[in-house]
Write a protein that holds these residues in place. Sequence first.
Motif, PDB file in Angstrom:
ATOM      1  N   UNK A  17     -36.759  42.024  43.402  1.00  0.00           N
ATOM      2  CA  UNK A  17     -37.686  43.425  42.818  1.00  0.00           C
ATOM      3  C   UNK A  17     -36.007  44.487  43.410  1.00  0.00           C
ATOM      4  N   UNK A  18     -36.576  45.383  42.674  1.00  0.00           N
ATOM      5  CA  UNK A  18     -36.248  45.249  40.285  1.00  0.00           C
ATOM      6  C   UNK A  18     -34.599  45.546  40.046  1.00  0.00           C
ATOM      7  N   UNK A  19     -35.145  44.651  39.050  1.00  0.00           N
ATOM      8  CA  UNK A  19     -33.893  45.246  38.754  1.00  0.00           C
ATOM      9  C   UNK A  19     -33.746  46.682  37.984  1.00  0.00           C
ATOM     10  N   UNK A  20     -34.505  47.130  36.998  1.00  0.00           N
ATOM     11  CA  UNK A  20     -34.090  48.360  37.024  1.00  0.00           C
ATOM     12  C   UNK A  20     -35.721  48.954  37.402  1.00  0.00           C
ATOM     13  N   UNK A  21     -35.079  50.369  37.726  1.00  0.00           N
ATOM     14  CA  UNK A  21     -35.938  51.552  38.795  1.00  0.00           C
ATOM     15  C   UNK A  21     -35.790  52.874  38.077  1.00  0.00           C
ATOM     16  N   UNK A  22     -36.336  53.706  38.919  1.00  0.00           N
ATOM     17  CA  UNK A  22     -35.905  54.774  38.305  1.00  0.00           C
ATOM     18  C   UNK A  22     -35.974  55.539  39.864  1.00  0.00           C
ATOM     19  N   UNK A  54     -32.041  30.193  39.155  1.00  0.00           N
ATOM     20  CA  UNK A  54     -32.443  29.549  39.784  1.00  0.00           C
ATOM     21  C   UNK A  54     -32.674  29.247  40.910  1.00  0.00           C
ATOM     22  N   UNK A  55     -32.490  30.022  41.896  1.00  0.00           N
ATOM     23  CA  UNK A  55     -32.562  30.603  42.900  1.00  0.00           C
ATOM     24  C   UNK A  55     -33.948  32.025  43.753  1.00  0.00           C
ATOM     25  N   UNK A  56     -34.300  32.865  42.931  1.00  0.00           N
ATOM     26  CA  UNK A  56     -35.350  33.268  42.206  1.00  0.00           C
ATOM     27  C   UNK A  56     -35.690  32.990  41.394  1.00  0.00           C
ATOM     28  N   UNK A  57     -37.454  32.868  42.005  1.00  0.00           N
ATOM     29  CA  UNK A  57     -38.283  32.326  40.906  1.00  0.00           C
ATOM     30  C   UNK A  57     -38.856  33.838  39.910  1.00  0.00           C
ATOM     31  N   UNK A  58     -39.213  34.544  40.131  1.00  0.00           N
ATOM     32  CA  UNK A  58     -39.569  35.645  39.463  1.00  0.00           C
ATOM     33  C   UNK A  58     -39.250  37.142  39.731  1.00  0.00           C
ATOM     34  N   UNK A  59     -39.207  37.996  38.701  1.00  0.00           N
ATOM     35  CA  UNK A  59     -37.987  38.891  38.630  1.00  0.00           C
ATOM     36  C   UNK A  59     -38.788  40.166  38.392  1.00  0.00           C
ATOM     37  N   UNK A  60     -39.036  41.554  39.426  1.00  0.00           N
ATOM     38  CA  UNK A  60     -39.306  42.546  38.264  1.00  0.00           C
ATOM     39  C   UNK A  60     -38.269  43.081  37.384  1.00  0.00           C
ATOM     40  N   UNK A  61     -38.761  42.761  36.684  1.00  0.00           N
ATOM     41  CA  UNK A  61     -37.485  43.107  35.219  1.00  0.00           C
ATOM     42  C   UNK A  61     -37.291  45.184  35.447  1.00  0.00           C
ATOM     43  N   UNK A  62     -38.411  45.640  35.308  1.00  0.00           N
ATOM     44  CA  UNK A  62     -38.498  46.706  35.009  1.00  0.00           C
ATOM     45  C   UNK A  62     -40.233  47.141  36.148  1.00  0.00           C
ATOM     46  N   UNK A  63     -39.893  48.174  37.098  1.00  0.00           N
ATOM     47  CA  UNK A  63     -40.450  48.713  38.026  1.00  0.00           C
ATOM     48  C   UNK A  63     -41.108  49.725  37.647  1.00  0.00           C
ATOM     49  N   UNK A  64     -41.929  50.764  37.471  1.00  0.00           N
ATOM     50  CA  UNK A  64     -42.530  51.986  37.490  1.00  0.00           C
ATOM     51  C   UNK A  64     -42.132  53.094  36.240  1.00  0.00           C
ATOM     52  N   UNK A  65     -42.045  52.379  34.968  1.00  0.00           N
ATOM     53  CA  UNK A  65     -41.226  52.917  33.639  1.00  0.00           C
ATOM     54  C   UNK A  65     -42.573  53.893  33.051  1.00  0.00           C
ATOM     55  N   UNK A  72     -43.714  56.808  28.585  1.00  0.00           N
ATOM     56  CA  UNK A  72     -42.742  56.687  29.114  1.00  0.00           C
ATOM     57  C   UNK A  72     -42.158  57.232  30.047  1.00  0.00           C
ATOM     58  N   UNK A  73     -41.391  57.379  31.226  1.00  0.00           N
ATOM     59  CA  UNK A  73     -40.811  57.927  32.365  1.00  0.00           C
ATOM     60  C   UNK A  73     -39.363  57.881  31.632  1.00  0.00           C
ATOM     61  N   UNK A  74     -38.920  59.576  31.671  1.00  0.00           N
ATOM     62  CA  UNK A  74     -37.039  59.091  30.981  1.00  0.00           C
ATOM     63  C   UNK A  74     -37.046  58.782  32.488  1.00  0.00           C
ATOM     64  N   UNK A  75     -36.531  57.787  33.332  1.00  0.00           N
ATOM     65  CA  UNK A  75     -35.720  57.779  33.609  1.00  0.00           C
ATOM     66  C   UNK A  75     -34.315  57.916  32.978  1.00  0.00           C
TER      67      UNK A  75
END
Length: 170
Positions: A17-22, A54-65, A72-75
């Motif tokens: 958590x997360x790959x992209x966030x504001x 293979x080591x992280x099962x789940x990714x929050x790719x985008x958070x709070x957009x 869409x938030x202007x991040x």
Amino acid sequence: DRFVDFAESHNMLVHGHPLLWKEQIPPWAREIDKASMPAVMEEHIEALVSRYRGRIAVWDVINEALEEDGQLRHTLWYRGVRAGYFAQAFHIAREHDPDASLIYNDYAIGWENAKSDALHALLERELDAGTPIDGVGFQLHLSAKFDNDKLFASMRRNFRRFAELGLEIY
């Protein structure tokens, strides 16, 4: 690395958590010109997802957009890559770890409201366009007074409509 090593040594799954966030964007990234943003975004996602493939099962790719009204938030990411960043981010993550579950995460979307309606419409469009989204994370901020039957019913309906899109519920 220590968190992932610890989880693996204890047979635990890791949720990234997360790959992209504001938030939590380094100062140097805020100074990058818009023309460079797509490459920076791709390099960032590729570096993280490939490192933990293979080591992280789940990714929050985008958070709070999304804003509260569903726009869409202007991040930094939106301004630099435009609305297409949403699909691009998920495609890049899928390319670098095809087995990880890729999700969108947000707050204030647990029950039916303008924000969850807009998110449902957005995810439906993205899924129809082939964006590899596996699930949605419902970041719930509940109080001790959350005992309203109408809110629980709204939450059930809301979770159901996202699940009917074929999305995992987190």
